[in-house]
Design an enzyme around this catalytic site. Structure first.
Site, PDB file in Angstrom:
ATOM      1  N   ALA A 197       3.164 -14.590   2.789  1.00  0.00           N
ATOM      2  CA  ALA A 197       3.188 -15.391   1.557  1.00  0.00           C
ATOM      3  C   ALA A 197       2.453 -14.593   0.491  1.00  0.00           C
ATOM      4  CB  ALA A 197       2.496 -16.720   1.796  1.00  0.00           C
ATOM      5  N   GLU A 238       6.611 -15.644  10.247  1.00  0.00           N
ATOM      6  CA  GLU A 238       7.017 -17.054  10.368  1.00  0.00           C
ATOM      7  C   GLU A 238       8.477 -17.227   9.947  1.00  0.00           C
ATOM      8  OE1 GLU A 238       3.496 -18.274   8.092  1.00  0.00           O
ATOM      9  OE2 GLU A 238       3.117 -19.742   9.665  1.00  0.00           O
ATOM     10  N   GLY A 295       3.588 -15.217   6.648  1.00  0.00           N
ATOM     11  CA  GLY A 295       4.836 -15.921   6.318  1.00  0.00           C
ATOM     12  C   GLY A 295       6.075 -15.104   6.633  1.00  0.00           C
ATOM     13  N   GLU A 349      -3.460 -14.421   9.082  1.00  0.00           N
ATOM     14  CA  GLU A 349      -4.027 -15.436   8.178  1.00  0.00           C
ATOM     15  C   GLU A 349      -5.527 -15.658   8.351  1.00  0.00           C
ATOM     16  OE1 GLU A 349      -1.063 -15.664   9.559  1.00  0.00           O
ATOM     17  OE2 GLU A 349       0.372 -16.571   8.171  1.00  0.00           O
TER      18      GLU A 349
HETATM   19  N1  COA Z   1       0.864 -11.015  -1.032  1.00  0.00           N
HETATM   20  C1  COA Z   1       0.826 -10.436  -2.243  1.00  0.00           C
HETATM   21  N2  COA Z   1       0.959  -9.115  -2.433  1.00  0.00           N
HETATM   22  C2  COA Z   1       1.130  -8.353  -1.343  1.00  0.00           C
HETATM   23  C3  COA Z   1       1.164  -8.883  -0.047  1.00  0.00           C
HETATM   24  C4  COA Z   1       1.030 -10.293   0.085  1.00  0.00           C
HETATM   25  N3  COA Z   1       1.085 -10.904   1.282  1.00  0.00           N
HETATM   26  N4  COA Z   1       1.325  -7.880   0.842  1.00  0.00           N
HETATM   27  C5  COA Z   1       1.380  -6.749   0.099  1.00  0.00           C
HETATM   28  N5  COA Z   1       1.265  -7.027  -1.206  1.00  0.00           N
HETATM   29  C6  COA Z   1       1.281  -6.089  -2.339  1.00  0.00           C
HETATM   30  C7  COA Z   1      -0.032  -5.358  -2.491  1.00  0.00           C
HETATM   31  O1  COA Z   1      -0.968  -6.158  -3.175  1.00  0.00           O
HETATM   32  C8  COA Z   1       0.410  -4.136  -3.256  1.00  0.00           C
HETATM   33  O2  COA Z   1       0.609  -4.517  -4.597  1.00  0.00           O
HETATM   34  P1  COA Z   1       0.032  -3.574  -5.796  1.00  0.00           P
HETATM   35  O3  COA Z   1       0.724  -2.256  -5.591  1.00  0.00           O
HETATM   36  O4  COA Z   1       0.452  -4.286  -7.038  1.00  0.00           O
HETATM   37  O5  COA Z   1      -1.432  -3.488  -5.573  1.00  0.00           O
HETATM   38  C9  COA Z   1       1.785  -3.847  -2.677  1.00  0.00           C
HETATM   39  O6  COA Z   1       2.235  -5.064  -2.097  1.00  0.00           O
HETATM   40  C10 COA Z   1       1.775  -2.774  -1.622  1.00  0.00           C
HETATM   41  O7  COA Z   1       0.859  -3.167  -0.610  1.00  0.00           O
HETATM   42  P2  COA Z   1      -0.335  -2.229  -0.087  1.00  0.00           P
HETATM   43  O8  COA Z   1      -1.392  -3.101   0.492  1.00  0.00           O
HETATM   44  O9  COA Z   1      -0.743  -1.278  -1.161  1.00  0.00           O
HETATM   45  O10 COA Z   1       0.423  -1.410   1.056  1.00  0.00           O
HETATM   46  P3  COA Z   1      -0.254  -0.729   2.343  1.00  0.00           P
HETATM   47  O11 COA Z   1       0.804   0.106   2.949  1.00  0.00           O
HETATM   48  O12 COA Z   1      -1.542  -0.102   1.992  1.00  0.00           O
HETATM   49  O13 COA Z   1      -0.583  -1.960   3.324  1.00  0.00           O
HETATM   50  C11 COA Z   1      -0.110  -4.033   4.462  1.00  0.00           C
HETATM   51  C12 COA Z   1       0.455  -2.718   3.878  1.00  0.00           C
HETATM   52  C13 COA Z   1       1.084  -4.888   4.883  1.00  0.00           C
HETATM   53  C14 COA Z   1      -0.952  -3.712   5.687  1.00  0.00           C
HETATM   54  C15 COA Z   1      -0.946  -4.757   3.389  1.00  0.00           C
HETATM   55  O14 COA Z   1      -0.176  -4.844   2.217  1.00  0.00           O
HETATM   56  C16 COA Z   1      -1.378  -6.142   3.769  1.00  0.00           C
HETATM   57  O15 COA Z   1      -2.290  -6.297   4.560  1.00  0.00           O
HETATM   58  N6  COA Z   1      -0.744  -7.182   3.177  1.00  0.00           N
HETATM   59  C17 COA Z   1      -1.135  -8.561   3.361  1.00  0.00           C
HETATM   60  C18 COA Z   1      -0.658  -9.048   4.711  1.00  0.00           C
HETATM   61  C19 COA Z   1      -1.127 -10.467   4.947  1.00  0.00           C
HETATM   62  O16 COA Z   1      -2.299 -10.749   5.077  1.00  0.00           O
HETATM   63  N7  COA Z   1      -0.148 -11.389   4.994  1.00  0.00           N
HETATM   64  C20 COA Z   1      -0.410 -12.771   5.261  1.00  0.00           C
HETATM   65  C21 COA Z   1      -0.497 -13.550   4.008  1.00  0.00           C
HETATM   66  S1  COA Z   1      -0.871 -15.249   4.367  1.00  0.00           S
END
Ligand code: COA
Length: 260
Positions: A66, A115, A112, A135
């Site tokens: 999400a 999910e 999400g 989460e």
């Molecule tokens: N919500 C909002 N933005 C998200 C996102 C999310 N769940 N997951 C990734 N993004 C965005 C990042 O903020 C970043 O945006 P920016 O370039 O404007 O800063 C972009 O997507 C790229 O992500 P980034 O974190 O730079 O890539 P990465 O390769 O370093 O890491 C992940 C990849 C998936 C490990 C990391 O993005 C992450 O942990 N995301 C969140 C996962 C999460 O907790 N999901 C559950 C949500 S309830």
């Protein structure tokens, strides 16, 4: 079908719905949830579409969860509404969809995103996919059905571990624990998913609709799955597909199901 955050492509009876926010790793924001719902409503009505494939755009992510930026400042009530609305509009909607929905997990499927994949009828993954429910690392719990569907798919102990550690598992680990059905290379993910979709499409889609309902009844509180199965089984005998299927067998030819 024209949307901002998703792409819908229809070809040979298959609708491929691609979540298309690659710069945000296809994170599910409010608009994406609304567009997914709208696309599914339209797909449900289109007789020419037999099977749906759900995937993410780009090489990195299916859906990374999400959209955290949208809910970071939510109140208790806002949080509850977010989960309830999302579950109703997309996650439960997909689980109970009358046409088969297959997730093609092409990268990160987190929160999400996992999910969403779990709400689909079954899952395929590319070998670079990573899956998890992170989460609790954000101080929240899965809210789009993850605490319910993960134990159904992998068992309670494994689900508890994945949820409590907030860790990620590889595609092969997901295959081993029953979270996904097949793992393949990124290049072969959509072709293999389409191949399975075509195999499904050779069968009676009316019967498949009844089977989806009966299988889902197994996981629905207060519903007797055996009774649902008996009713859905009986209903098949009134369909043109049943007449065609049984007649074709007796005439030693392939069935050509009318889908009614
Ligand atoms: N919500 C909002 N933005 C998200 C996102 C999310 N769940 N997951 C990734 N993004 C965005 C990042 O903020 C970043 O945006 P920016 O370039 O404007 O800063 C972009 O997507 C790229 O992500 P980034 O974190 O730079 O890539 P990465 O390769 O370093 O890491 C992940 C990849 C998936 C490990 C990391 O993005 C992450 O942990 N995301 C969140 C996962 C999460 O907790 N999901 C559950 C949500 S309830």
């Amino acid at each position: 079908m024209n949307f901002k955050n998703i792409l819908v492509n229809q070809e040979n009876g298959i609708a491929t719905v691609t979540i298309n926010r690659p710069t945000k790793l296809n994170a599910l924001n409010k608009l994406t949830i609304e567009e997914l719902h709208e696309a599914l409503v339209q797909i449900e009505m289109q007789e020419t579409i037999k099977v749906v494939i759900l995937t993410g755009s780009g090489e990195k992510a299916f859906v990374a969860g999400a959209d955290i930026s949208e809910f970071a400042h939510f109140s208790v009530n806002d949080g509850g509404r977010l989960a309830a609305k999302g579950q109703e509009m997309v996650f439960d909607f997909i689980e109970n969809f009358s046409k088969p929905v297959i997730a093609a997990v092409n990268g990160f499927a987190l929160g999400g995103g996992l999910e969403l994949a779990m709400a689909c009828h079954f899952r395929m993954a590319s070998d670079n996919a990573k899956m998890g429910l992170p989460e609790v690392s954000l101080g929240v719990i899965p809210g789009y059905g993850g605490t319910q569907r993960l134990p159904q798919l992998v068992g309670k102990g494994k689900a508890m571990e994945l949820i409590m550690t907030a860790g990620m598992i590889s595609a092969d680990e997901a295959l081993n624990c029953g979270l996904v059905n097949h793992v393949t290379t990124p290049e072969d993910l959509l072709p293999l998913t389409q191949k399975i979709a075509h195999k499904i499409m050779r069968n009676s889609l009316v019967a498949i609709r009844g089977a989806i309902k009966a299988v889902n009844a197994c996981y629905t509180d207060g519903v007797n799955g055996y009774e649902t199965e008996v009713e859905a089984f009986g209903n098949c005998f009134g369909t043109e597909d049943f007449k065609e299927g049984t007649t074709a067998f007796l005439e030693k030819r392939k069935a050509d199901f009318p889908g009614r």
